[in-house]
Design an enzyme around this catalytic site. Structure first.
Site, mmCIF file in Angstrom:
data_model
loop_
_atom_site.group_PDB
_atom_site.id
_atom_site.type_symbol
_atom_site.label_atom_id
_atom_site.label_comp_id
_atom_site.label_asym_id
_atom_site.label_seq_id
_atom_site.Cartn_x
_atom_site.Cartn_y
_atom_site.Cartn_z
ATOM 1 N N GLY A 1 141.754 90.020 23.581
ATOM 2 C CA GLY A 1 141.699 90.700 24.863
ATOM 3 C C GLY A 1 140.373 91.413 25.080
ATOM 4 N N LEU B 1 148.715 79.618 20.740
ATOM 5 C CA LEU B 1 147.316 79.157 20.638
ATOM 6 C C LEU B 1 147.209 77.706 20.175
ATOM 7 C CD1 LEU B 1 145.472 82.303 19.189
ATOM 8 C CD2 LEU B 1 145.647 81.571 21.573
ATOM 9 N N CYS C 1 121.702 59.967 17.521
ATOM 10 C CA CYS C 1 121.850 60.743 16.284
ATOM 11 C C CYS C 1 121.843 59.792 15.099
ATOM 12 C CB CYS C 1 123.134 61.564 16.323
ATOM 13 S SG CYS C 1 124.632 60.578 16.296
ATOM 14 N N HIS D 1 130.265 59.990 21.575
ATOM 15 C CA HIS D 1 128.924 60.199 22.125
ATOM 16 C C HIS D 1 128.682 59.203 23.267
ATOM 17 C CE1 HIS D 1 127.227 62.399 18.337
ATOM 18 N NE2 HIS D 1 128.254 63.004 18.875
ATOM 19 N N ASP E 1 151.095 89.509 23.810
ATOM 20 C CA ASP E 1 151.352 88.250 24.539
ATOM 21 C C ASP E 1 152.097 87.243 23.672
ATOM 22 O OD1 ASP E 1 149.841 89.492 26.425
ATOM 23 O OD2 ASP E 1 148.209 88.039 26.442
ATOM 24 N N GLU F 1 126.510 56.917 23.736
ATOM 25 C CA GLU F 1 126.256 55.528 23.338
ATOM 26 C C GLU F 1 127.587 54.788 23.143
ATOM 27 O OE1 GLU F 1 124.923 58.260 22.077
ATOM 28 O OE2 GLU F 1 122.909 57.947 21.271
ATOM 29 N N TRP G 1 152.252 85.315 34.388
ATOM 30 C CA TRP G 1 150.969 84.639 34.399
ATOM 31 C C TRP G 1 150.174 85.059 35.605
ATOM 32 C CZ3 TRP G 1 149.850 82.409 30.062
ATOM 33 C CH2 TRP G 1 150.869 81.882 29.273
ATOM 34 N N GLU H 1 139.878 84.133 23.423
ATOM 35 C CA GLU H 1 140.857 84.268 24.513
ATOM 36 C C GLU H 1 141.382 85.684 24.645
ATOM 37 O OE1 GLU H 1 143.703 81.260 25.308
ATOM 38 O OE2 GLU H 1 142.719 79.767 24.050
ATOM 39 N N SER I 1 150.562 90.093 31.247
ATOM 40 C CA SER I 1 149.535 89.250 31.873
ATOM 41 C C SER I 1 150.030 87.831 32.111
ATOM 42 C CB SER I 1 148.278 89.232 30.997
ATOM 43 O OG SER I 1 148.555 88.639 29.756
HETATM 44 N N1 LIG Z 1 144.289 87.650 31.438
HETATM 45 C C1 LIG Z 1 143.842 87.193 30.297
HETATM 46 O O1 LIG Z 1 143.146 86.187 30.248
HETATM 47 C C2 LIG Z 1 144.209 87.898 29.026
HETATM 48 C C3 LIG Z 1 143.856 87.331 27.808
HETATM 49 C C4 LIG Z 1 144.163 88.013 26.645
HETATM 50 C C5 LIG Z 1 144.792 89.242 26.717
HETATM 51 N N2 LIG Z 1 145.134 89.756 27.920
HETATM 52 C C6 LIG Z 1 145.777 91.077 27.996
HETATM 53 O O2 LIG Z 1 144.936 92.007 27.357
HETATM 54 C C7 LIG Z 1 145.720 92.990 26.673
HETATM 55 C C8 LIG Z 1 145.292 93.019 25.213
HETATM 56 O O3 LIG Z 1 143.925 93.265 25.123
HETATM 57 P P1 LIG Z 1 143.358 94.544 24.451
HETATM 58 O O4 LIG Z 1 141.964 94.694 24.929
HETATM 59 O O5 LIG Z 1 144.299 95.678 24.651
HETATM 60 O O6 LIG Z 1 143.383 94.185 22.904
HETATM 61 P P2 LIG Z 1 142.771 92.970 22.038
HETATM 62 O O7 LIG Z 1 141.320 92.843 22.278
HETATM 63 O O8 LIG Z 1 143.611 91.775 22.152
HETATM 64 O O9 LIG Z 1 143.048 93.561 20.592
HETATM 65 C C9 LIG Z 1 142.415 94.750 20.217
HETATM 66 C C10 LIG Z 1 142.731 94.989 18.771
HETATM 67 O O10 LIG Z 1 142.211 93.938 17.994
HETATM 68 C C11 LIG Z 1 141.580 94.476 16.859
HETATM 69 N N3 LIG Z 1 140.142 94.336 17.081
HETATM 70 C C12 LIG Z 1 139.489 93.702 18.069
HETATM 71 N N4 LIG Z 1 138.176 93.757 17.910
HETATM 72 C C13 LIG Z 1 137.974 94.458 16.790
HETATM 73 C C14 LIG Z 1 136.832 94.856 16.078
HETATM 74 N N5 LIG Z 1 135.575 94.542 16.462
HETATM 75 N N6 LIG Z 1 137.011 95.572 14.968
HETATM 76 C C15 LIG Z 1 138.225 95.892 14.556
HETATM 77 N N7 LIG Z 1 139.356 95.539 15.175
HETATM 78 C C16 LIG Z 1 139.216 94.816 16.286
HETATM 79 C C17 LIG Z 1 142.011 95.925 16.799
HETATM 80 O O11 LIG Z 1 143.285 95.914 16.165
HETATM 81 P P3 LIG Z 1 143.999 97.212 15.519
HETATM 82 O O12 LIG Z 1 144.471 97.997 16.703
HETATM 83 O O13 LIG Z 1 145.094 96.635 14.717
HETATM 84 O O14 LIG Z 1 142.947 97.906 14.720
HETATM 85 C C18 LIG Z 1 142.114 96.251 18.245
HETATM 86 O O15 LIG Z 1 142.913 97.356 18.562
HETATM 87 C C19 LIG Z 1 147.154 92.561 26.867
HETATM 88 O O16 LIG Z 1 147.678 93.296 27.941
HETATM 89 C C20 LIG Z 1 147.051 91.112 27.241
HETATM 90 O O17 LIG Z 1 148.147 90.696 28.038
HETATM 91 C C21 LIG Z 1 144.842 89.134 29.075
#
Ligand SMILES: NC(=O)c1ccc[n+]([C@@H]2O[C@H](COP(=O)([O-])OP(=O)(O)OC[C@H]3O[C@@H](n4cnc5c(N)ncnc54)[C@H](OP(=O)(O)O)[C@@H]3O)[C@@H](O)[C@H]2O)c1
Length: 387
Positions: free
Chosen positions: A317, A221, A87, A53, A217, A55, A187, A315, A185
Site C-alpha cells: 500500500g 497475488l 541477442c 522476442h 485486503d 525475431e 473494488w 501493489e 478498497s
Molecule cells: N487501491 C489500491 O490499489 C490499493 C492497493 C493496495 C492497498 N490498498 C489499501 O491501502 C491500505 C494499506 O496500505 P498502507 O499504506 O496502510 O500499508 P502497506 O504499505 O500495505 O503496509 C505498511 C506496512 O508494511 C510494512 N512496511 C512497509 N514498508 C516498510 C518499510 N520500508 N520498512 C518496514 N516496514 C515496512 C510495515 O509493517 P508493520 O506495521 O508490520 O511494521 C508497515 O506498517 C489498505 O486500506 C488497502 O486496502 C489499496
C-alpha cells in the site's frame, strides 16, 4: 547502407511501436520483419517481458515456427530486418533462447539491424556471431535514434544492474484515494481494469505488497484472469517485518514461491515459522535503517542478485510506496483511475514527501488505455532525475 534498408527498418520500427513499455520493460521494445526472396512474409514485436522476442514472433507470423519442436522451420524465411541487434546469450537471467541461434536454425542468410545492443556486455556480440555463422549482416546506423526514442525504460534499466526495474501500481478514485476511510478498497475499479493487473503480474518476475495490504485486503497475488493465467507465477514478496501473517491468509492458498522480507533478527509468528520450514516460503532477513524502516534498497538488491528478479510490480500500500519513493527505488507508476470520489485521507503514497513542487519526481512517456469506465495511465520517471 543500401537505399532499400531504410523503409524496411521504418516498418520494423512501426512494429516495435506496437509494444507497450508497461508490459515489456525492462526489456526493449523491438520489432522485426521476415522476408523470403525479398517479399515480406511475416512481422512481429516483443510484446511482453518474458515472452517471445520480436525475431521469434516474426518467424511465427511467417509460418516458420514448429510449435511442437519449439524451434524454427528452416527455409521459409531467408532475411530478417530487426530494430535491435539479435541477442546472443541464453541462460542466466535470460528466459528465452538466443535469437542468433533461432536465425541460424531458420536458415536465414541476411540480417538487417537498426541499433547495436547498447548493453556493453552484449554490444556487437550478436552481430559477430551471425557473421561467424556465415550470415550477411547489414547494420543501418540511423536505426539508433529510432530505437532510443522508443526505449527509455530499457535504457534506464541498463543503469540499474543490481536491483529490479520497479513499477508501482494502484487503483484510485478521481480524487486520488486508494482506499475508503475504513481502509476498504475492494473494488474501486472495474473488472476490466483488474483483469489487466493480472497481465501485469504475469509479465513480472515478482509482485510485492506491504504488511497492512497483506492482512487488510488479504490478496492471493496470483495470476487468475486472461491468457497468462496458469503461466509460471511471479514470486510473491511480502513486506511483513515481524512475520505476523495469520495462518488463514489467502496468500498461502495457492502454491508457488513466496519471499518474506523480515526484520533482521525477527522471530516470525507461528503461522509463518511453520511455512518457512516448507518448500514455498523463504525468509529474506533485511537490515533496519537508522529511521527504523527496513532497508528496501538492500532487499531489492538481493531480489535481483540472488533471485533473478528483473521486473518488480509493487501493489501497495501507500506506506510501502512511500518507502520506495524515499529510497529512490521507483522507475514507473501505473494508475487505474475510476470515475468516482472517495474523499477521506487515504492517498496512493504516504511518506517520501518533498518540500516543494520543484523537487517533485517528474514523470514522462505516458501510455494510456480505456478499460471499461476506467482510465489507465502509465508513466516513467524522467531521465534527468535518475538516482
Ligand atoms: N487501491 C489500491 O490499489 C490499493 C492497493 C493496495 C492497498 N490498498 C489499501 O491501502 C491500505 C494499506 O496500505 P498502507 O499504506 O496502510 O500499508 P502497506 O504499505 O500495505 O503496509 C505498511 C506496512 O508494511 C510494512 N512496511 C512497509 N514498508 C516498510 C518499510 N520500508 N520498512 C518496514 N516496514 C515496512 C510495515 O509493517 P508493520 O506495521 O508490520 O511494521 C508497515 O506498517 C489498505 O486500506 C488497502 O486496502 C489499496
Amino acid at each position: 547502407v543500401e537505399a532499400q534498408t531504410i523503409p524496411l527498418l521504418a516498418r520494423a520500427q512501426a512494429e516495435a511501436r506496437r509494444a507497450e513499455w508497461l508490459f515489456t520493460a525492462p526489456n526493449p521494445r523491438v520489432g522485426a520483419l521476415a522476408l523470403k526472396n525479398g517479399h515480406l512474409v511475416g512481422r512481429g514485436f516483443h510484446r511482453v517481458h518474458g515472452g517471445a522476442h520480436a525475431e521469434e514472433q516474426a518467424l511465427r507470423d511467417a509460418g516458420a515456427w514448429d510449435d511442437r519442436a519449439g524451434r524454427p522451420v528452416p527455409g521459409r524465411v531467408d532475411e530478417m530486418v530487426v530494430t535491435l541487434e539479435p541477442c546472443s546469450a541464453a541462460g542466466g537471467e535470460k528466459k528465452r533462447p538466443a535469437c542468433t541461434e533461432l536465425l541460424r536454425a531458420a536458415g536465414i542468410r541476411r540480417v538487417q539491424v537498426g541499433a547495436v545492443d547498447p548493453d556493453p556486455r552484449h554490444s556487437g556480440r550478436g552481430l559477430a556471431l551471425l557473421r561467424e555463422q556465415g550470415i550477411e549482416v547489414v547494420h543501418t546506423p540511423d536505426g539508433k535514434a529510432g530505437f532510443e526514442e522508443l526505449n527509455r525504460a530499457f535504457l534506464r534499466g541498463l543503469l540499474y544492474r543490481e536491483r529490479p526495474w520497479v513499477l508501482l501500481k494502484w487503483a484510485a478514485s478521481l480524487d486520488g484515494k486508494t482506499a475508503a476511510e475504513t481502509g476498504a478498497s475492494r473494488w474501486i475499479t472495474s473488472l476490466a481494469a483488474r483483469a489487466e493487473v493480472h497481465a501485469l503480474r504475469a509479465a513480472s518476475d515478482a509482485v510485492m505488497v506491504g504488511r497492512r495490504t497483506l492482512t487488510g485486503d488479504d490478496p492471493a497475488l496470483t495470476v487468475r484472469h486472461g491468457s497468462a493465467a496458469g503461466a509460471s507465477p511471479p514470486v510473491r514478496v511480502l513486506v511483513d517485518p515481524e512475520g505476523r501473517v495469520p495462518d488463514g491468509a489467502r496468500i498461502f492458498q495457492a502454491r508457488g514461491p513466496r519471499l518474506w522480507l523480515l526484520r533482521e533478527g525477527c522471530r516470525p509468528g507461528p503461522a509463518l515459522a511453520r511455512r518457512l520450514a516448507g518448500e514455498d516460503d523463504q525468509a529474506l532477513p533485511t537490515p533496519v535503517r537508522p529511521d527504523g524502516r527496513l532497508d528496501l534498497a538492500h532487499a531489492l538488491r538481493r531480489l535481483r542478485l540472488d533471485f533473478g528478479v528483473r521486473r518488480l510490480l509493487v501493489e501497495g500500500g501507500a506506506v510501502l510506496h512511500g518507502g520506495l519513493l524515499a529510497e529512490g527505488l521507483v522507475d514507473a507508476v501505473v494508475r487505474y483511475e475510476a470515475p468516482c470520489l472517495l474523499g477521506g485521507t487515504r492517498g496512493a503514497v504516504v511518506g517520501g514527501g518533498v518540500d516543494s513542487p520543484r523537487q517533485a519526481l517528474r514523470m514522462v512517456e505516458e501510455e494510456q488505455a480505456r478499460l471499461g469506465p476506467d482510465l489507465r495511465r502509465a508513466f516513467q520517471v524522467a531521465e534527468e532525475q535518475q538516482h
